[in-house]
Design an enzyme around this catalytic site. Structure first.
Site, PDB file in Angstrom:
ATOM      1  CG  ASP A 259       3.547  31.523  96.645  1.00  0.00           C
ATOM      2  OD1 ASP A 259       4.586  31.958  97.158  1.00  0.00           O
ATOM      3  OD2 ASP A 259       2.815  30.672  97.184  1.00  0.00           O
ATOM      4  CD  GLU A 301       8.199  31.272  96.423  1.00  0.00           C
ATOM      5  OE1 GLU A 301       8.686  31.282  97.569  1.00  0.00           O
ATOM      6  OE2 GLU A 301       7.216  30.585  96.113  1.00  0.00           O
TER       7      GLU A 301
END
Length: 619
Positions: A259, A301
């Site tokens: 992330d 991401e």
């Protein structure tokens, strides 16, 4: 060769580079390098026999995730089935959807409030109690593997919750743990950071630092005040976070979604985005995973334009992420749906298609997050579309405020001055299904379903891995009940994060229902995609001019096979004025036709496979 020798031999192949990169980042920190090597050994030796066998299978077939039958679905555990055990019971439905890769949205322990949808982790070794246990996660992963399903989980590297044990110790004055974050006694250095570091959420979480009154210090908080940025200048942070990652892979997680990866290295005088040290860290993680768990993939991401995304693949000799999100195409697709003009999307396809074919993108229409309008405004300006005015148009269109729009969405982080609001809503509601059902309009429902399927068909035509958002396969609508929950009411993203509608899912088998139309239509597209080699990632992809602004043409070619994909983004019937040699078989309508002046129904899609010359029949 024993398995121990196997991991040791893999580590030997990476040793020089791993050591060089580590000491380039952390000079003189032999103590932490020894700790890192100890973790690599420990996690390698404790990896289960079943996972080692899966590693060996994938090592023998390194392109296993590049197949044209790879289909993902992202879901919230609680919304989909209540608990991890509930998801395990619903794996039959997931298989029925044609899905063999599930992305379970953040499920590690986080505060009940102030958790950013689970991205403020308070314990990387514990599942949220209401969802189950780490043992439940391991058992779910094992059952998925028995069914040929891969499991993806988020790994939040950039920050922890302010309730993580490190944060609590830091708050109690322990310098060792304050040094794992960015703590400052005065605003002098934070002020220097603020001069060059952009704000992520200027309206809801302005600034990059938070004052802690109880500690009398500032702490860096790039995203929200309760998410404290980790300090990767400290090698102890890298070592212990690497161990947290390997703990998840040894639980059976196949795909680690890193992330907010561009943000993980902070440096004064920079924008603290995409710095070279980020790539050093990701490269080291890649080598460590290929040593300990070589069947595991890293998904980055990186929510940025292609030229900033692509570097996260690394190089052929020194790869970083296995896969990245195709976020710009997602945003451009919805822009195209609003303006019924494919010119920007065609331009986007030409950029993506020029990239090396070994790159694997995850393609999607909707996800758990909002839609940000990160479009090519420099190019749009030449088409008469100014950024602020165009963003306002898109937001008005998709919230149903624009005359004639049936879309039903909501705005997130709305800044009326800049028009920088982000869009929320399910695919079906944004396509007009919600409005049509409200007015009991069967024709409107059919049109919305066709639009929904056309957009999915376009997404399925792209190279890479298609990702469905749980509920899209049955045309799930916006869920406005989040407004009744004080913990969610301020976050409009929950409008598309509602509980899965199993009653609606039951209608997927009832002919004549909109659920059946969408489910069976998507099922057929996925089956066709998985049966044709021309959809493999290795295929060459290019665009063609259709001489109609509403119709996009994509051509896929591989090993003598050629497929022409046509997509009508208009509610009116159109003609694709292409002119390709030969006869074609439309896999969707099952008719044979020439690729010349092809008629396209409203929101129509065609997958036209060139007929080989042998006897002029379709083969």
């Amino acid at each position: 060769m024993t398995e121990q020798n196997g991991w040791e031999k893999r580590l030997e192949g990476f040793w020089d580079e791993l050591k060089w990169l580590y000491f380039e980042l952390y000079p003189g920190r032999e103590d932490q390098f020894e700790a890192l090597c100890g973790i690599i050994r420990q996690r390698s030796e404790e990896r289960s026999a079943d996972l080692k066998a899966l590693d060996a299978k994938r090592l023998a077939d390194p392109d296993w995730y590049k197949r044209n039958d790879m289909v993902g679905m992202m879901m919230y555990t609680d919304a989909f089935a209540g608990t991890l055990k509930g998801v395990k019971k619903k794996l039959g439905y997931i298989e029925e959807c044609g899905v063999n890769y599930i992305h379970l949205m953040p499920l590690l322990d986080s505060p009940r409030v102030r958790n950013d949808g689970g991205y403020a982790v308070s314990d990387f070794r514990k599942v949220k109690p209401e969802l189950g246990t780490m043992e439940d996660l391991s058992e779910l992963a094992a059952e998925c593997h028995r069914r040929g399903i891969s499991v993806c989980l988020d790994f939040v590297m950039n920050h922890t919750s302010d309730e993580h044990e490190w944060a609590l110790w830091a708050r109690n004055g322990k310098k060792e743990y304050q040094d794992r974050y960015f703590f400052y006694d005065t605003y002098e250095i934070p002020e220097q950071f603020e001069k060059t570091c952009p704000q992520v959420f200027p309206t809801t979480a302005p600034g990059n630092f938070t004052w802690l009154e109880d500690v009398k210090k500032y702490v860096m908080t790039t995203f929200y005040p309760y998410q404290w940025d980790l300090n990767y200048w400290n090698p102890a942070v890298f070592v212990e976070m690497t161990d947290n990652l390997l703990n998840l892979t040894n639980r059976g997680i196949d795909i680690i979604r890193i992330d907010a990866v561009p943000y993980i290295w902070k440096q004064l005088g920079t924008n603290c985005r995409n710095l070279p040290q980020v790539h050093t860290i990701v490269r080291m993680l890649r080598m460590i995973c290929e040593t300990v768990c070589p069947g595991v993939l890293l998904l980055g991401e990186v929510v940025m334009e292609p030229e900033k995304v692509v570097p996260y693949f690394g190089t052929v000799e020194k790869p970083e992420c296995h896969m990245l999100y195709n976020v710009t195409t997602m945003a451009t697709t919805w822009h195209t749906a609003a303006v019924s003009d494919v010119s920007l999307l065609k331009r986007q396809m030409d950029i993506i298609d020029a990239l090396p074919r070994q790159y694997v993108f995850l393609n999607y229409l909707r996800c758990h997050d909002d839609i940000g309008w990160g479009l090519d405004y420099g190019w749009l300006r030449g088409q008469g579309m100014e950024e602020v005015a165009h963003k306002r148009y898109l937001n008005d269109y998709f919230t149903g405020k624009y005359p004639g729009s049936d879309s039903r969405g909501e705005l997130y982080n709305d800044d009326p001055r800049l028009g920088d609001a982000r869009l929320c809503g399910t695919t079906a509601s944004l396509c007009g299904l919600e409005a049509a059902m409200e007015r009991k309009d069967p024709e409107g429902e059919r049109r919305a379903a066709d639009r929904d399927l056309m957009l999915h068909g376009f997404m399925l035509t792209l190279s890479g891995i298609p990702m469905l958002y749980s509920g899209d396969e049955i045309g799930q609508l916006n869920d406005y009940r989040y407004k009744e929950d004080p913990k969610k009411a301020a976050d409009s993203r929950y409008v598309h994060r509602g509980a899965f509608d199993w009653k609606k899912a039951g209608r997927r088998k009832e002919k004549g229902t909109v659920e059946n139309r969408i489910f069976t239509g998507l099922e057929r597209l996925l089956t066709l995609r998985g049966s044709q080699n021309v959809f493999l990632n290795a295929a060459a992809v290019s665009t063609r001019e259709t001489y109609d602004p509403s119709v996009l043409c994509l051509v896929r070619e591989l090993d003598g096979e050629k497929l022409i994909g046509l997509f009508n983004f208009s509610s009116q019937g159109k003609t694709a004025w292409i002119n390709e040699d030969g006869m074609y078989h439309d896999l969707i309508s099952e008719e044979s036709l020439e690729a010349k002046g092809v008629l396209m129904p409203p929101y129509g899609i065609r997958w036209m496979l060139k007929i080989r010359e042998k006897g002029k029949e379709y083969v």
